[in-house]
Design a protein around this motif. Structure first.
Motif, PDB file in Angstrom:
ATOM      1  N   LEU A  96       0.668  -0.748  -0.207  1.00  0.00           N
ATOM      2  CA  LEU A  96       0.283  -0.342   0.058  1.00  0.00           C
ATOM      3  C   LEU A  96       0.640   0.887  -0.091  1.00  0.00           C
ATOM      4  O   LEU A  96       0.546   2.437  -0.800  1.00  0.00           O
ATOM      5  N   ILE A  97       2.233   1.256   1.030  1.00  0.00           N
ATOM      6  CA  ILE A  97       2.546   2.162   0.457  1.00  0.00           C
ATOM      7  C   ILE A  97       3.538   2.748  -0.014  1.00  0.00           C
ATOM      8  O   ILE A  97       3.454   3.650  -0.835  1.00  0.00           O
ATOM      9  N   TYR A  98       4.230   1.336  -1.511  1.00  0.00           N
ATOM     10  CA  TYR A  98       4.533   1.622  -2.299  1.00  0.00           C
ATOM     11  C   TYR A  98       3.651   1.646  -3.374  1.00  0.00           C
ATOM     12  O   TYR A  98       3.968   3.085  -4.510  1.00  0.00           O
ATOM     13  N   HIS A  99       2.867   1.040  -3.720  1.00  0.00           N
ATOM     14  CA  HIS A  99       1.056   2.395  -4.722  1.00  0.00           C
ATOM     15  C   HIS A  99       1.054   4.072  -4.030  1.00  0.00           C
ATOM     16  O   HIS A  99       1.299   4.248  -4.632  1.00  0.00           O
ATOM     17  N   ALA A 100       1.543   3.711  -2.652  1.00  0.00           N
ATOM     18  CA  ALA A 100       1.048   5.547  -2.989  1.00  0.00           C
ATOM     19  C   ALA A 100       2.440   6.426  -3.070  1.00  0.00           C
ATOM     20  O   ALA A 100       2.306   6.859  -3.853  1.00  0.00           O
ATOM     21  N   LEU A 101       3.429   5.666  -2.851  1.00  0.00           N
ATOM     22  CA  LEU A 101       4.537   6.501  -3.375  1.00  0.00           C
ATOM     23  C   LEU A 101       4.445   6.762  -5.098  1.00  0.00           C
ATOM     24  O   LEU A 101       5.186   8.061  -5.808  1.00  0.00           O
ATOM     25  N   LYS A 102       4.047   5.953  -5.327  1.00  0.00           N
ATOM     26  CA  LYS A 102       3.759   6.067  -7.195  1.00  0.00           C
ATOM     27  C   LYS A 102       3.205   6.569  -7.359  1.00  0.00           C
ATOM     28  O   LYS A 102       2.985   7.618  -8.387  1.00  0.00           O
ATOM     29  N   LEU A 103       1.853   6.553  -6.782  1.00  0.00           N
ATOM     30  CA  LEU A 103       0.669   7.441  -6.863  1.00  0.00           C
ATOM     31  C   LEU A 103       0.863   9.554  -7.103  1.00  0.00           C
ATOM     32  O   LEU A 103       0.668  10.232  -7.943  1.00  0.00           O
ATOM     33  N   ALA A 104       1.578   9.497  -5.935  1.00  0.00           N
ATOM     34  CA  ALA A 104       2.350  10.590  -5.473  1.00  0.00           C
ATOM     35  C   ALA A 104       3.722  11.467  -6.605  1.00  0.00           C
ATOM     36  O   ALA A 104       3.539  12.373  -6.191  1.00  0.00           O
TER      37      ALA A 104
ATOM     38  N   PHE B 147       5.550  -2.241  13.374  1.00  0.00           N
ATOM     39  CA  PHE B 147       5.312  -2.092  12.351  1.00  0.00           C
ATOM     40  C   PHE B 147       6.202  -1.184  11.554  1.00  0.00           C
ATOM     41  O   PHE B 147       6.147  -1.371  10.702  1.00  0.00           O
ATOM     42  N   CYS B 148       6.606  -0.380  12.940  1.00  0.00           N
ATOM     43  CA  CYS B 148       7.777   0.577  11.876  1.00  0.00           C
ATOM     44  C   CYS B 148       9.312  -0.621  10.914  1.00  0.00           C
ATOM     45  O   CYS B 148       9.399  -0.185  10.326  1.00  0.00           O
ATOM     46  N   GLU B 149       9.513  -1.970  11.924  1.00  0.00           N
ATOM     47  CA  GLU B 149      10.342  -2.234  11.578  1.00  0.00           C
ATOM     48  C   GLU B 149       9.636  -3.252  10.165  1.00  0.00           C
ATOM     49  O   GLU B 149      10.590  -3.267   8.517  1.00  0.00           O
ATOM     50  N   ARG B 150       8.493  -3.407   9.775  1.00  0.00           N
ATOM     51  CA  ARG B 150       7.778  -3.987   8.483  1.00  0.00           C
ATOM     52  C   ARG B 150       8.145  -3.331   7.362  1.00  0.00           C
ATOM     53  O   ARG B 150       7.949  -3.359   5.996  1.00  0.00           O
ATOM     54  N   ILE B 151       7.751  -2.123   7.366  1.00  0.00           N
ATOM     55  CA  ILE B 151       7.380  -0.281   6.322  1.00  0.00           C
ATOM     56  C   ILE B 151       8.868   0.230   6.379  1.00  0.00           C
ATOM     57  O   ILE B 151       9.261   1.101   5.688  1.00  0.00           O
ATOM     58  N   LYS B 152       9.632   0.351   7.498  1.00  0.00           N
ATOM     59  CA  LYS B 152      11.096   0.576   6.908  1.00  0.00           C
ATOM     60  C   LYS B 152      12.208   0.480   5.732  1.00  0.00           C
ATOM     61  O   LYS B 152      12.289   0.802   5.698  1.00  0.00           O
TER      62      LYS B 152
END
Length: 315
Positions: free
Chosen positions: A83-91, A117-122
């Motif tokens: 989800l974060i990757y998709h957000a980065l690409k759209l932005a 959670f921090c470790e997961r998305i770092k």
């Protein structure tokens, strides 16, 4: 700051703020079901919302069929990098930068999961691309609402943050968060949407209504069947009133909120599901954050950290 992005990973929608611009997309993830060899090239152009993640292809965001219903933290945890990757690409973020800062938040329900959670998305690894954030800042969900609220918020202020799957209640005394009186549960807007799904299913038993479809009908106020628009505004208004009364009755069990607070701020995407006039009649100190409500948290996350880094730079 072009190295700072704020992402509110909601159970209903993902809200994003980048360079003071806001957008959102549904928290909808669907596996394509085809296992991809780890070393297979993905040079061929695929759909803009189709990604290779954990050796499988997924579709994310808009127009996703048969999406997982993200109702618990573990599923959000699993899909967060995607989800974060998709957000980065759209932005349009330059993901090759080494100074990227991610500002986000978690519900009080998941406060014990912050480090995991921090470790997961770092580090985000999608489409054979590795993205590592220089910093990750996690705020309590609801704090962003308080920070982005630009009216008087002196004294005892309660934030009622209504998400899709979460309801977070946070108290502040002259801007300082209080642990006493802070709590959260899963009685968010999903309650009213599930009720609408039942009503729709009873009226149209041959149609399979997902939560996303019910949300669209709730927002539009009608359902379209074979080209005919069928009005559902009366049913929706009744659901709003029922949910509002349920919420206010629950707040009455927390005496400080309704009897001692100088202000009670209602916000989050679930604020659209309330009868606003009824709220203000029942809670004399009630106010709502600026519309669009669903962006209040992500605006607050972004502004707080932008101001923090600006302040550091001027010292």
């Amino acid at each position: 700051m072009d190295n700072l992005i704020a992402i509110d990973l909601g159970y209903g929608d993902i809200k994003v703020c980048y360079k003071n611009k806001l957008f959102k997309f549904p928290n909808a993830v669907s596996k394509k079901g085809i296992t991809i060899n780890r070393f297979e090239s993905i040079a061929e152009k695929v759909n803009s919302n189709e990604y290779l993640f954990n050796d499988k292809k997924y579709i994310v965001g808009d127009k996703v069929n048969n999406a997982y219903e993200t109702r618990d933290f573990e599923l959000l945890y699993k899909h967060a990098p995607l989800l974060i990757y998709h957000a980065l690409k759209l932005a349009g973020v330059d993901t090759t930068r080494k100074d990227l800062v991610l500002a986000t938040g978690l519900s009080v329900l998941n406060i014990n999961e912050v480090n995991r959670f921090c470790e997961r998305i770092k580090k985000v690894y999608v489409n054979n691309e590795s993205i590592e954030f220089a910093e990750i800042k996690i705020r309590p969900q609801g704090r962003g609402i308080f920070d982005s609220y630009n009216k008087d918020k002196n004294g005892l202020v309660y934030v009622i943050d209504i998400g899709f799957n979460t309801l977070d209640i946070l108290p502040y005394k002259d801007g300082v968060g209080l642990s006493d009186g802070c709590f959260a549960n899963t009685k968010g807007a999903n309650i009213i949407i599930n009720q609408l799904v039942n009503i729709l299913s009873n009226n149209f038993p041959k149609i399979d209504f997902t939560e996303q479809k019910a949300k669209e009908i709730f927002i539009n106020g009608y359902i379209e069947i074979a080209g005919e628009k069928i009005d559902f505004q009366n049913e929706i208004q009744e659901l709003k009133s029922d949910y509002t009364e349920y919420l206010i009755n629950m707040l009455y069990t927390k005496n400080a909120i309704l009897y001692e607070a100088n202000k009670v701020i209602f916000s989050g995407g679930g604020a659209y599901f309330l009868d606003k006039l009824l709220v203000k009649n029942l809670v004399k100190t009630a106010d709502f954050s600026d519309i669009p409500y669903e962006f209040a948290n992500v605006r607050g996350y972004y502004e707080y950290y932008k101001n923090t880094y600006t302040s550091k730079a001027t010292k």
